[in-house]
Design an enzyme around this catalytic site. Structure first.
Site, short mmCIF file in Angstrom:
data_model
loop_
_atom_site.label_atom_id
_atom_site.label_comp_id
_atom_site.label_asym_id
_atom_site.label_seq_id
_atom_site.Cartn_x
_atom_site.Cartn_y
_atom_site.Cartn_z
N THR A 1 -2.87 -8.87 -6.55
CA THR A 1 -3.81 -8.01 -7.99
C THR A 1 -4.89 -10.04 -8.42
O THR A 1 -4.42 -10.63 -8.83
CB THR A 1 -3.06 -8.38 -9.12
OG1 THR A 1 -1.77 -7.64 -9.03
CG2 THR A 1 -3.37 -7.23 -10.28
N GLN A 2 -6.08 -9.06 -8.52
CA GLN A 2 -6.82 -10.18 -8.47
C GLN A 2 -7.90 -8.90 -9.62
O GLN A 2 -7.45 -8.25 -10.19
CB GLN A 2 -8.18 -9.43 -7.19
CG GLN A 2 -7.19 -8.82 -6.52
CD GLN A 2 -8.96 -8.11 -6.08
OE1 GLN A 2 -10.02 -8.53 -6.01
NE2 GLN A 2 -8.72 -6.86 -5.12
#
Lengths: 250, 266
Positions: free
Chosen positions: B43-44
């Site tokens: 998850t960025q």
């Protein structure tokens, strides 16, 4: 204080809610499946026409409501399974088998669910009208009517009253009908959606009503319906019709 | 339910285990064994971002607009970035959101185009196919909890048919005669709908450009992550054409008279 042991991360939310409402009502020898066509996110209308109701076979129609991306993917996969079934068995899958297939496909994703409420309507092998409703992880039952989606809490009590005659007492010496005639059902569906459009901001724009008629049933009650179109090509099997109407766009 | 009682917590009485030898065994771990598991960041968050993309249907096809800014937070970092990208002869893809993810998308579409051309089977990818492909890619990545952080508008014209559709990091798709991403969906979309809905088949190119220019100007006045340098793409029966960078004319003299807006004399 944030823990230093693990890198801190913002959680990505893979779900969204795209509004809209669907409903289905079963008659003695027909089934009606309807949904509005608005797709929204938050207070924004993304589009005024995104269908939520899909014809699967000549006797099965599926309505999907919830997270639109999951809904479209789910319908795509159900259609794919039905095509494989046709190639393997040279016939369309029966309605109750489609219902069980949908439950299996939904439960397969029990730990990363399709965020979608499904309502399946159509004609059973014995020629009766049927509605199956599902929760996102596959619990399902056959019913006479069901509403789902953003305005389900507005529409379902109305259907309980008008279809199941809840809180109504029949006139002395009479009883409530078990199945309603098609024109009555269509009026109830249209009224449900115009009312939901008035009171719920996520409902509106357009209405698509699918009608599935049992084999050999005449058009009684469908003739003269404005905006109706037949989707099936033969008259010797089950027949599918769609009625498209406008709903308020505000 | 944790079936290992030793994981339920230490005994309350310290006298029972004064030397902290408890728990004795380790809880078995059956997950994937990746030495660098803590370093894998799925998850960025978007880093270098583009803002709105606008698109409309008009008489001859599709018209799209996007400015040339790639922001680094509130810093206007790159001011000559092209966010409208042609794919094949019939399609333009416009992107808001993370620009490195967009470059990756350009890369996979380039590879796709090469493999399609190599087939030499007479088939060409049109906007419908490109959109279907991108929606599957975006949905697959969100399902891996590793999204491509973009909102994409895909417009095209093939076989005499206009096509205009949207897909975002969740895999959500929709089409309409006017589309806008990001702040544009709040600010420009109402203007576009008012100008375009019902006139899709009569709007001329000149009128379309005017509508988009006016909308881009309103966005520049109100969207703090926008730029007065933008491009317009048209996709018609004649093919794809993406303009050179255009400059937005703006007026700020009105600010003088508004207290709290311009420089204050007292």
């Amino acid at each position: 204080m944030a823990s230093l042991a693990h890198p801190q991360q913002r959680q990505f939310n893979p779900y969204s809610e795209n509004g809209g409402t669907i409903l289905a009502i079963a008659g003695a020898d027909f089934s009606v499946i309807a949904g509005d066509t608005r797709q929204s996110e938050g207070y924004s209308i993304q589009t005024r026409y995104a269908p939520k109701v899909f014809r699967l076979t000549d006797r099965a129609v599926l309505a999907v409501n919830g997270f639109a991306a999951d809904g479209n993917m789910f319908v795509k996969k159900v259609k794919q399974r039905l095509e494989w079934y046709r190639h393997a068995h040279a016939k369309d899958m029966p309605l109750r088998a489609i219902a069980r297939l949908i439950q299996t496909m939904l439960y397969a994703r029990r730990f990363f669910p399709y965020y979608v409420y499904n309502i399946l309507g159509g004609i059973e092998e014995d020629g009766t009208g049927a509605v199956y409703s599902f929760d996102p992880v596959g619990s399902y039952e056959r019913e006479a009517c069901r509403a789902a989606g953003a305005a389900s809490s507005l529409v379902q009590p109305f259907l309980d009253n008008q279809i199941y005659f809840k809180n109504q007492r029949p006139a002395p010496g009479t009883s409530h009908p078990v199945h309603l005639p098609l024109p009555t059902v269509l009026s109830i569906v249209i009224d449900s959606f115009t009312s939901a459009t008035e009171r719920h901001i996520e409902v509106g724009d357009g209405l698509e009503i699918y009608v599935v008629l049992a084999k050999g049933r005449n058009l009684q009650g469908l003739e003269g319906i404005r905006g109706m179109q037949e989707l099936t090509v033969t008259e010797d099997g089950e027949r599918v019709f769609v009625v498209r109407r406008e709903l308020k766009k505000d | 339910m944790d079936h290992f009682p030793t994981n339920w917590g230490r005994p309350r009485n310290d006298a029972f285990d004064a030397y902290a030898t408890h728990p004795i065994h380790q809880r078995p771990y059956n997950g994937p064994k990746d030495t660098f598991a803590d370093g894998v960041q799925h998850t960025q968050q978007p880093i270098v971002t583009g803002t709105s993309v606008l698109a409309i249907k008009y008489k001859d096809g599709i018209m799209m607009a996007a400015d040339n800014l790639a922001s680094y937070g509130s810093l206007a970092r790159f001011k000559d970035v092209q966010r409208l990208h042609p794919v094949g002869q019939y399609t333009v893809i416009g992107a808001g959101g993370d620009m490195s993810d967009f470059q990756y998308i350009q890369h996979i579409l380039e590879e796709l185009s090469i493999s399609e051309i190599s087939a030499q089977d007479g088939h060409e990818l049109g906007p419908v196919e490109i959109h279907e492909y991108m929606s599957q890619v975006m949905y697959a990545r969100r399902s891996k909890m590793d999204p491509l952080w973009n909102s994409l508008i895909i417009g095209g014209f093939k076989d005499g048919k206009r096509f205009l559709s949207y897909v975002d990091l969740l895999g959500t798709t929709y089409s309409a005669s006017t589309l806008a991403t990001g702040y544009g969906s709040y600010i420009a979309q109402p203007l576009l709908r008012k100008a375009v809905e019902g006139y899709e088949d009569t709007l001329t190119e000149e009128q379309g450009r005017k509508i988009l220019e006016d909308s881009m100007r309103v966005l520049f006045y109100r969207d703090a992550r926008s730029l007065n340098k933008y491009q317009i793409a048209t996709i018609t029966g004649a093919g794809v054409s993406i303009s050179d960078s255009l400059h937005l004319e703006t007026t700020w003299s009105f600010a003088e008279g508004i207290r709290g807006y311009g420089a204050q004399t007292q």
